[in-house]
Design a protein around this motif. Structure first.
Motif, short mmCIF file in Angstrom:
data_model
loop_
_atom_site.label_atom_id
_atom_site.label_comp_id
_atom_site.label_asym_id
_atom_site.label_seq_id
_atom_site.Cartn_x
_atom_site.Cartn_y
_atom_site.Cartn_z
N VAL A 165 0.84 -1.21 0.00
CA VAL A 165 0.00 0.00 0.00
C VAL A 165 0.87 1.25 0.00
N ASN A 166 1.96 1.21 0.76
CA ASN A 166 2.83 2.38 0.85
C ASN A 166 3.52 2.70 -0.48
N VAL A 167 3.82 1.66 -1.27
CA VAL A 167 4.42 1.91 -2.59
C VAL A 167 3.51 2.80 -3.42
N ILE A 168 2.22 2.46 -3.44
CA ILE A 168 1.27 3.27 -4.19
C ILE A 168 1.04 4.62 -3.51
N ARG A 169 0.96 4.58 -2.21
CA ARG A 169 0.71 5.82 -1.44
C ARG A 169 1.78 6.87 -1.71
N PHE A 170 3.05 6.46 -1.69
CA PHE A 170 4.14 7.42 -1.86
C PHE A 170 4.29 7.88 -3.30
N GLY A 178 -10.77 15.17 -9.73
CA GLY A 178 -11.18 13.95 -9.05
C GLY A 178 -10.25 13.60 -7.91
N GLU A 179 -10.12 12.30 -7.62
CA GLU A 179 -9.25 11.85 -6.54
C GLU A 179 -8.60 10.53 -6.89
N ASN A 180 -7.49 10.26 -6.22
CA ASN A 180 -6.82 8.98 -6.38
C ASN A 180 -7.47 7.95 -5.46
N VAL A 181 -7.75 6.77 -6.00
CA VAL A 181 -8.41 5.73 -5.22
C VAL A 181 -7.69 4.41 -5.41
N LEU A 182 -7.35 3.77 -4.30
CA LEU A 182 -6.78 2.42 -4.32
C LEU A 182 -7.78 1.47 -3.68
N ARG A 183 -8.24 0.51 -4.46
CA ARG A 183 -9.16 -0.51 -3.94
C ARG A 183 -8.39 -1.82 -3.78
N MET A 184 -8.47 -2.39 -2.60
CA MET A 184 -7.73 -3.60 -2.31
C MET A 184 -8.69 -4.69 -1.85
N GLU A 185 -8.64 -5.84 -2.53
CA GLU A 185 -9.52 -6.96 -2.21
C GLU A 185 -8.67 -8.12 -1.69
N LEU A 186 -9.04 -8.65 -0.54
CA LEU A 186 -8.33 -9.78 0.06
C LEU A 186 -9.27 -10.98 0.11
N THR A 187 -8.87 -12.06 -0.55
CA THR A 187 -9.67 -13.28 -0.58
C THR A 187 -8.77 -14.49 -0.34
N GLN A 188 -9.39 -15.56 0.14
CA GLN A 188 -8.65 -16.80 0.37
C GLN A 188 -9.03 -17.81 -0.69
N GLU A 189 -8.00 -18.41 -1.32
CA GLU A 189 -8.22 -19.44 -2.32
C GLU A 189 -7.91 -20.81 -1.74
N GLU A 190 -8.02 -21.84 -2.55
CA GLU A 190 -7.79 -23.20 -2.08
C GLU A 190 -6.35 -23.38 -1.59
N VAL A 197 -5.92 -8.36 -4.72
CA VAL A 197 -6.08 -7.62 -5.97
C VAL A 197 -6.11 -6.13 -5.61
N MET A 198 -5.18 -5.39 -6.19
CA MET A 198 -5.10 -3.94 -5.95
C MET A 198 -5.44 -3.21 -7.24
N LYS A 199 -6.46 -2.39 -7.19
CA LYS A 199 -6.89 -1.61 -8.34
C LYS A 199 -6.73 -0.13 -8.01
N LYS A 239 -4.07 -2.35 -12.43
CA LYS A 239 -4.44 -3.51 -11.62
C LYS A 239 -3.20 -4.32 -11.27
N MET A 240 -3.11 -4.71 -10.01
CA MET A 240 -2.00 -5.52 -9.52
C MET A 240 -2.58 -6.71 -8.76
N VAL A 241 -2.03 -7.91 -9.00
CA VAL A 241 -2.50 -9.13 -8.35
C VAL A 241 -1.31 -9.80 -7.66
N ILE A 242 -1.48 -10.12 -6.38
CA ILE A 242 -0.41 -10.74 -5.59
C ILE A 242 -0.95 -12.00 -4.94
N HIS A 243 -0.12 -13.04 -4.92
CA HIS A 243 -0.47 -14.30 -4.27
C HIS A 243 0.50 -14.58 -3.13
#
Length: 248
Positions: A165-170, A178-190, A197-199, A239-243
């Motif tokens: 988050v800080n990488v994008i924040r800085f 408008g405004e800058n918006v970071l949406r972060m989704e945390l989900t559990q997979e198998e 997922v960071m958008k 969009k950024m996706v991290i596992h």
């Protein structure tokens, strides 16, 4: 003894010299022992005082951060209540229901963030508005997700997420509109795999090096499956996706 650490230790040279000059003198030995005890007692007292002062500073900082966070949340709820009150006054019940649903959804998400299983991460995400004014952070956590229940080291995972988050924040720069918006989704997979997922939508400075910075934050704890890719057919949407773990 009010001397500082180095000066206090240096003062031991005098009783040591006395013992060396008068090796058979009992008073020189007694002075040396008492002086040494006094020096180390003073150093211990000084360290305890510094420890208490540091604890007081940390506590004061935490209290100020909590007050600011609560103030921001109170401001948000007051805005929502004013909108709800306006719709009720106008007898627009469908609009009022939408506001209630929005409030309920926000409260549920805040509750899930607070139950992530690591207080440092929860505190950071919930108080983000108090430390950043160039970007809005929206966090969506899957129901029942708790980091301490995953087969991952929660502390390292927490630091990695905060770093991402800080990488994008800085890098977020003040937008022209408008405004800058970071949406972060945390989900559990198998298999206990955590997917993040960071958008991001908004202005970014030095965007070419962000992928490298994101990978540095992971430090082997996760894998950047997709980094800084265009999203939603917008030049400002990424969009950024991290596992986690990286072998996923």
């Amino acid at each position: 003894m009010s001397l500082k650490g180095p000066a206090a230790l240096a003062s031991l040279a005098m009783p040591v010299a006395a013992v060396l000059i008068w090796p058979r003198s009992w008073w020189a030995l007694i002075v040396f022992v008492l002086w040494t005890l006094g020096v180390f007692a003073g150093l211990a007292a000084r360290q305890r005082k510094q420890y208490r002062e540091n604890c007081d500073k940390l506590l004061a900082h935490a209290q100020v951060s909590t007050i600011r966070t609560l103030s921001h949340h109170r401001h948000d709820w007051m805005n929502e209540l004013q909108i709800l009150y306006g719709y009720l006054r106008l007898n627009k019940l469908d609009k009022a229901v939408d506001v209630v649903d929005r409030i309920r959804t926000k409260m549920e998400q805040d509750s899930r963030v607070s139950q992530l299983g690591y207080p440092e991460l929860s505190s950071y995400l919930l108080s983000f508005r108090t430390i950043c004014d160039t970007m809005r952070l929206e966090v969506e956590v899957e129901d029942g997700l708790s980091l301490d229940k995953l087969p991952l080291e929660a502390e390292s995972l927490s630091r990695a997420i905060i770093g991402l988050v800080n990488v994008i924040r800085f890098r977020a720069s003040v937008p022209l509109a408008g405004e800058n918006v970071l949406r972060m989704e945390l989900t559990q997979e198998e298999g206990g795999v955590l997917k993040i997922v960071m958008k991001y939508c908004g202005e970014l400075a030095a965007a070419d090096s962000i992928t490298e910075e994101l990978e540095k934050c992971l430090q082997g704890t996760g894998r950047l499956a997709q980094g800084l890719e265009p999203a939603e057919n917008s030049a400002q949407a990424r969009k950024m996706v991290i596992h986690f773990p990286p072998s996923a």
